[in-house]
Scaffold this active site. Structure first.
Site, PDB file in Angstrom:
ATOM      1  N   CYS A  78     -12.225  -0.662  -4.739  1.00  0.00           N
ATOM      2  CA  CYS A  78     -13.628  -0.954  -4.480  1.00  0.00           C
ATOM      3  C   CYS A  78     -14.039  -0.277  -3.176  1.00  0.00           C
ATOM      4  O   CYS A  78     -13.272  -0.206  -2.218  1.00  0.00           O
ATOM      5  CB  CYS A  78     -13.902  -2.449  -4.438  1.00  0.00           C
ATOM      6  SG  CYS A  78     -13.666  -3.238  -2.841  1.00  0.00           S
ATOM      7  N   GLU A  79     -15.239   0.268  -3.192  1.00  0.00           N
ATOM      8  CA  GLU A  79     -15.662   1.039  -2.022  1.00  0.00           C
ATOM      9  C   GLU A  79     -16.079   0.146  -0.852  1.00  0.00           C
ATOM     10  O   GLU A  79     -16.228   0.619   0.255  1.00  0.00           O
ATOM     11  CB  GLU A  79     -16.796   1.998  -2.397  1.00  0.00           C
ATOM     12  CG  GLU A  79     -18.107   1.330  -2.764  1.00  0.00           C
ATOM     13  CD  GLU A  79     -19.156   2.351  -3.193  1.00  0.00           C
ATOM     14  OE1 GLU A  79     -18.807   3.501  -3.494  1.00  0.00           O
ATOM     15  OE2 GLU A  79     -20.340   1.975  -3.220  1.00  0.00           O
ATOM     16  N   HIS A  80     -16.257  -1.143  -1.103  1.00  0.00           N
ATOM     17  CA  HIS A  80     -16.680  -2.026  -0.013  1.00  0.00           C
ATOM     18  C   HIS A  80     -15.514  -2.465   0.853  1.00  0.00           C
ATOM     19  O   HIS A  80     -15.674  -2.691   2.041  1.00  0.00           O
ATOM     20  CB  HIS A  80     -17.387  -3.267  -0.588  1.00  0.00           C
ATOM     21  CG  HIS A  80     -18.588  -2.912  -1.395  1.00  0.00           C
ATOM     22  ND1 HIS A  80     -18.854  -3.450  -2.649  1.00  0.00           N
ATOM     23  CD2 HIS A  80     -19.590  -2.039  -1.147  1.00  0.00           C
ATOM     24  CE1 HIS A  80     -19.968  -2.929  -3.114  1.00  0.00           C
ATOM     25  NE2 HIS A  80     -20.436  -2.067  -2.242  1.00  0.00           N
ATOM     26  N   HIS A  81     -14.331  -2.623   0.243  1.00  0.00           N
ATOM     27  CA  HIS A  81     -13.175  -3.121   0.993  1.00  0.00           C
ATOM     28  C   HIS A  81     -11.958  -2.215   0.887  1.00  0.00           C
ATOM     29  O   HIS A  81     -10.940  -2.475   1.517  1.00  0.00           O
ATOM     30  CB  HIS A  81     -12.788  -4.523   0.483  1.00  0.00           C
ATOM     31  CG  HIS A  81     -13.910  -5.509   0.521  1.00  0.00           C
ATOM     32  ND1 HIS A  81     -14.743  -5.731  -0.552  1.00  0.00           N
ATOM     33  CD2 HIS A  81     -14.354  -6.314   1.516  1.00  0.00           C
ATOM     34  CE1 HIS A  81     -15.647  -6.636  -0.225  1.00  0.00           C
ATOM     35  NE2 HIS A  81     -15.445  -7.004   1.022  1.00  0.00           N
ATOM     36  N   GLN A 119     -17.591  -1.157  -9.824  1.00  0.00           N
ATOM     37  CA  GLN A 119     -17.315  -1.209 -11.260  1.00  0.00           C
ATOM     38  C   GLN A 119     -18.502  -0.729 -12.102  1.00  0.00           C
ATOM     39  O   GLN A 119     -18.342  -0.083 -13.131  1.00  0.00           O
ATOM     40  CB  GLN A 119     -16.913  -2.643 -11.637  1.00  0.00           C
ATOM     41  CG  GLN A 119     -16.395  -2.760 -13.068  1.00  0.00           C
ATOM     42  CD  GLN A 119     -15.956  -4.181 -13.392  1.00  0.00           C
ATOM     43  OE1 GLN A 119     -15.453  -4.894 -12.521  1.00  0.00           O
ATOM     44  NE2 GLN A 119     -16.163  -4.593 -14.621  1.00  0.00           N
ATOM     45  N   HIS A 147     -11.094  -8.261  -9.217  1.00  0.00           N
ATOM     46  CA  HIS A 147     -11.234  -7.590  -7.918  1.00  0.00           C
ATOM     47  C   HIS A 147     -10.442  -8.330  -6.853  1.00  0.00           C
ATOM     48  O   HIS A 147     -10.704  -9.508  -6.591  1.00  0.00           O
ATOM     49  CB  HIS A 147     -12.714  -7.546  -7.524  1.00  0.00           C
ATOM     50  CG  HIS A 147     -13.535  -6.658  -8.418  1.00  0.00           C
ATOM     51  ND1 HIS A 147     -14.151  -5.518  -7.960  1.00  0.00           N
ATOM     52  CD2 HIS A 147     -13.806  -6.738  -9.743  1.00  0.00           C
ATOM     53  CE1 HIS A 147     -14.782  -4.920  -8.977  1.00  0.00           C
ATOM     54  NE2 HIS A 147     -14.594  -5.649 -10.061  1.00  0.00           N
ATOM     55  N   CYS A 149     -10.605  -8.007  -3.774  1.00  0.00           N
ATOM     56  CA  CYS A 149     -11.446  -8.404  -2.633  1.00  0.00           C
ATOM     57  C   CYS A 149     -12.070  -9.779  -2.868  1.00  0.00           C
ATOM     58  O   CYS A 149     -12.434 -10.481  -1.929  1.00  0.00           O
ATOM     59  CB  CYS A 149     -12.520  -7.357  -2.337  1.00  0.00           C
ATOM     60  SG  CYS A 149     -13.711  -7.101  -3.650  1.00  0.00           S
TER      61      CYS A 149
END
Ligand SMILES: [Zn+2]
Length: 190
Positions: A78-81, A119, A147, A149
């Site tokens: 995931c690009e956030h975490h 996603q 996920h 995260c």
């Protein structure tokens, strides 16, 4: 395009120090190298061209029947975490006059999954590339994923699964086609 792994190794070493670790202790000595190699692999899709994967794997075949490939394993970050999300991807399409070689859909999933992703975008990119590369009549893609995260931190929901779908062409326009797709992949995809 090759990665500057020496630079990444240096950054990982600094990261270890910043989180209070001793990068010289036995278990961590080679960690910067290993992280750099893992990151290079896990983001390799960022530096890959889908056209090169697809090129030699499209075959002429006049058919109007739906093709389904289900339960393709997905591992992405995931690009956030920059933490993993993983699950299964199901792809259905109705060809016009070309079909994919069987293993290629899985390779396309890998190519887009080995990037920093969300996603929703991953699902759409797969449906778009299938649609465009064979000029399909319609495409449906569904991804069911967990996920880390969410599971390891934050809300700590260990059993929730995220489901995303992208339907284009006849899969969007025709309720019957969409229902056939959903029935073939099964609601839980298994
Ligand atoms: Zn995340």
């Amino acid at each position: 395009m090759a990665l500057d792994t020496t630079k990444i190794e240096k950054l990982v070493r600094e990261l270890l120090i910043e989180i209070g670790e001793d990068p010289e202790r036995e278990g961590l000595i080679k960690t910067p190298q290993r992280v750099a190699a893992a990151l290079s692999f896990l983001t390799s899709g960022t530096r890959s061209d889908p056209a090169r994967v697809i090129n030699d794997a499209i075959f002429t075949q006049k058919t109007n029947s739906m093709v389904i490939v289900k339960n393709i394993e997905v591992y992405s970050l995931c690009e956030h975490h920059m933490l993993p999300f993983f699950g299964r991807c199901h792809i259905g399409y109705i060809p016009r006059d070309k079909v994919f070689g069987l293993s290629k859909l899985a390779r396309l999933v890998d190519l887009y999954a080995r990037r920093l992703q969300i996603q929703e975008r991953l699902t759409e990119q797969i449906s778009q590339v299938v649609m465009e590369s064979i000029n399909a009549q319609g495409v449906g893609v569904m991804i069911e994923a967990r996920h880390l995260c969410m599971m390891m931190r934050g809300v700590e929901k260990q059993n929730s699964e995220m489901i995303t779908s992208s339907v284009i062409g006849t899969f969007r326009d025709s309720v019957a086609t969409r229902e056939e797709f959903l029935a073939l992949i099964g609601t839980r995809g298994s």
